[in-house]
Structure formats: structure tokens, C-alpha cells
Design a protein around this motif. Structure first.
Motif, short mmCIF file in Angstrom:
data_model
loop_
_atom_site.label_atom_id
_atom_site.label_comp_id
_atom_site.label_asym_id
_atom_site.label_seq_id
_atom_site.Cartn_x
_atom_site.Cartn_y
_atom_site.Cartn_z
N ARG A 111 11.35 -12.37 51.10
CA ARG A 111 11.29 -12.70 52.53
C ARG A 111 11.29 -14.22 52.72
O ARG A 111 11.91 -14.74 53.67
N THR A 112 10.61 -14.94 51.84
CA THR A 112 10.65 -16.40 51.90
C THR A 112 12.05 -16.92 51.62
O THR A 112 12.53 -17.84 52.30
N ALA A 113 12.72 -16.32 50.65
CA ALA A 113 14.11 -16.71 50.36
C ALA A 113 14.99 -16.49 51.58
O ALA A 113 15.83 -17.34 51.94
N ASP A 114 14.80 -15.35 52.24
CA ASP A 114 15.60 -15.06 53.44
C ASP A 114 15.34 -16.10 54.53
O ASP A 114 16.27 -16.52 55.24
N ALA A 115 14.08 -16.49 54.68
CA ALA A 115 13.74 -17.50 55.70
C ALA A 115 14.38 -18.85 55.37
O ALA A 115 14.86 -19.56 56.27
N LEU A 116 14.39 -19.21 54.10
CA LEU A 116 15.04 -20.46 53.70
C LEU A 116 16.54 -20.38 53.94
O LEU A 116 17.16 -21.35 54.42
#
Length: 255
Positions: A111-116
Motif C-alpha cells: 500500500r505504501t508502494a502504491d501511494a508512492l
């Protein structure tokens, strides 16, 4: 010993000095010999930073800002962050912190990767690149044999880079040279620090005075653009540590 890479100073290192005398501290950094700096929280002090860069001739190839954190944004938008970076001549904006609780499962990390990845789509409209900077907890978290930082890297679009904090990676239990080999071209910036290799920032030392294999690490960063000197804390005069770090790293060019 490798050739000295382009050097920068993370301005968080001299945050107390900046608060006391912003313009004078920027000049002291330049007088040491640095030609690049890495600002932090640049949205709040954009005008002072613009003046300081112009007066000293320093450039800012990268900067830190917690653009994934709503509280840090304080009502600003991603467009505000990246347009300000562009105005200041900052081509790369690094998010330096995502809550340790979000590194305990692969799903949260993705999810953090998606946000980045989503933020990168906003940044590119302003001609800005983004990345992520680690602490120790992203490396202490190991899921199915992979560290949290490696899981993050596997989910990032090619446009998103990593700034590897080499000291925190070591404090998180990693062989930094081996980690750099696994992360490959994703790592474009390094934070170069030294000390006894532990999580307590108060024990950090000038680069070259501690236990980090600094030159082996620099040699292993095959796509390195800039090496950023940082001390989170120091028991003595911070400018002594900054000067000693700069001198040690520049010795690599002639050793």
C-alpha cells in the motif's frame, strides 16, 4: 579507494544552527566546501531557502518532505509540494518516514508502494522525481526472507527511487554492501553516516570515525548520483563533525 562521489549535506544535521541563523549557517556549509545541500521541510521555509541558495551558490539536488503524511502536509496538496520543489530547483523529493507499524505486513508495504507510485504521477507534472528514505525498522522487518525495504522496492514504478540510509540499514541488521547489490539501480542516493552502528542517534560520529565500511558501501552503489552526509545528533560541536566528514570523504579522491 573509490573516487569521491558528489557530496551533499542534509540540512537536518545543522537544524539548530539554521534556527538560530539561517543565512549564516548556509554560508558556513558553503565555506566548508559543500556545493550541494539536502533541505528538509522546505515548504515552510521556501523563501528563506531560496535566498540562502542564491546567496551561497549552493544547489539542492534532493530534499526531504513527508508528502505521504496528511499531518505533515498541513492542508497543502501534493501539487503544492512538488511545485515548490520545482521553484527551488529541487529535482528529487524524498519521503523520509512511514510509520513503523506499516512495515509489518507485505500488504501494508505494498500500500505504501502504491501511494508512492501515485505521488510520482503528480510529481512528474512538475518535472520532479520522488523517492523513499529508510530508517532501521524497514530492514528489521523481514517477511518470507525479504526485508520490508526490498518488498517496497519490488512494488515501485521505475520512476521512484530509493535513498538508502546506510547507517540505519546497518543498525537494522543488514550487510549494507549486500543489500545494495540486491536493490541495484533503484538506489540513486545514499545517506552516509558513521558511528558504533546502533539505533541511538546520540552516538553517531563524523564519517570515517566509526565502524561503517564507508568506501565499500560507496563502491557498491553502482548508480550513485549523490552521497549525502548526515548526523542525526553529535556529542560535540556539530560543525566540527560536518567538517571532518567532508574532509574524510574528499580524501577518497586522492587516496
Amino acid at each position: 579507494m573509490p573516487t569521491t562521489p558528489p557530496l551533499s549535506l542534509q540540512l537536518y544535521t545543522v537544524r539548530k544552527e539554521l534556527d538560530a541563523d539561517f543565512a549564516g549557517t548556509m554560508q558556513r556549509v558553503a565555506d566548508i566546501g559543500f556545493t550541494r545541500v539536502e533541505p528538509y521541510d522546505f515548504l515552510a521555509r521556501a523563501d528563506a531557502l531560496a535566498a540562502g541558495l542564491a546567496a551561497t551558490g549552493l544547489s539542492a539536488p534532493s530534499a526531504h518532505f513527508r508528502f505521504l503524511d496528511d499531518e505533515s502536509l498541513g492542508g497543502a496538496s501534493l501539487d503544492d509540494v512538488f511545485s515548490t520543489a520545482a521553484r527551488l530547483g529541487i529535482p528529487t523529493v524524498i519521503d523520509p518516514f512511514v510509520d513503523p507499524a506499516k512495515w509489518l505486513s507485505a500488504a501494508d508495504i505494498h500500500r505504501t508502494a502504491d501511494a508512492l507510485n501515485a505521488a510520482a504521477e503528480v510529481a512528474v507534472k512538475h518535472g520532479v522525481r520522488i523517492g523513499y528514505h529508510n530508517h532501521w525498522f524497514e530492514l528489521e522487518s523481514v517477511i518470507d526472507g525479504d526485508t520490508g525495504l526490498e518488498i517496497l522496492s519490488s512494488g515501485l514504478n521505475p520512476a521512484v527511487i530509493l535513498e538508502l540510509d546506510t547507517y540505519w540499514a546497518a543498525a537494522g541488521g543488514q550487510d549494507v554492501v549486500a543489500l545494495l547489490g540486491r536493490l541495484g539501480d533503484r538506489v540513486r542516493l545514499l545517506h552516509v553516516k558513521d558511528g558504533p552502528i546502533e539505533a541511538d542517534p546520540a552516538t553517531q560520529l563524523a564519517v570515517g570515525a566509526g565502524n561503517m565500511p564507508v568506501w565499500d558501501i560507496i563502491a557498491a552503489a553502482t548508480s550513485l548520483e549523490v552521497a549525502v552526509v548526515e548526523l542525526d545528533a553529535f556529542a560535540g560541536d556539530m560543525f566540527d563533525a560536518v567538517t571532518d566528514s567532508f574532509s574524510y570523504l574528499n580524501a577518497g579522491a586522492s587516496a
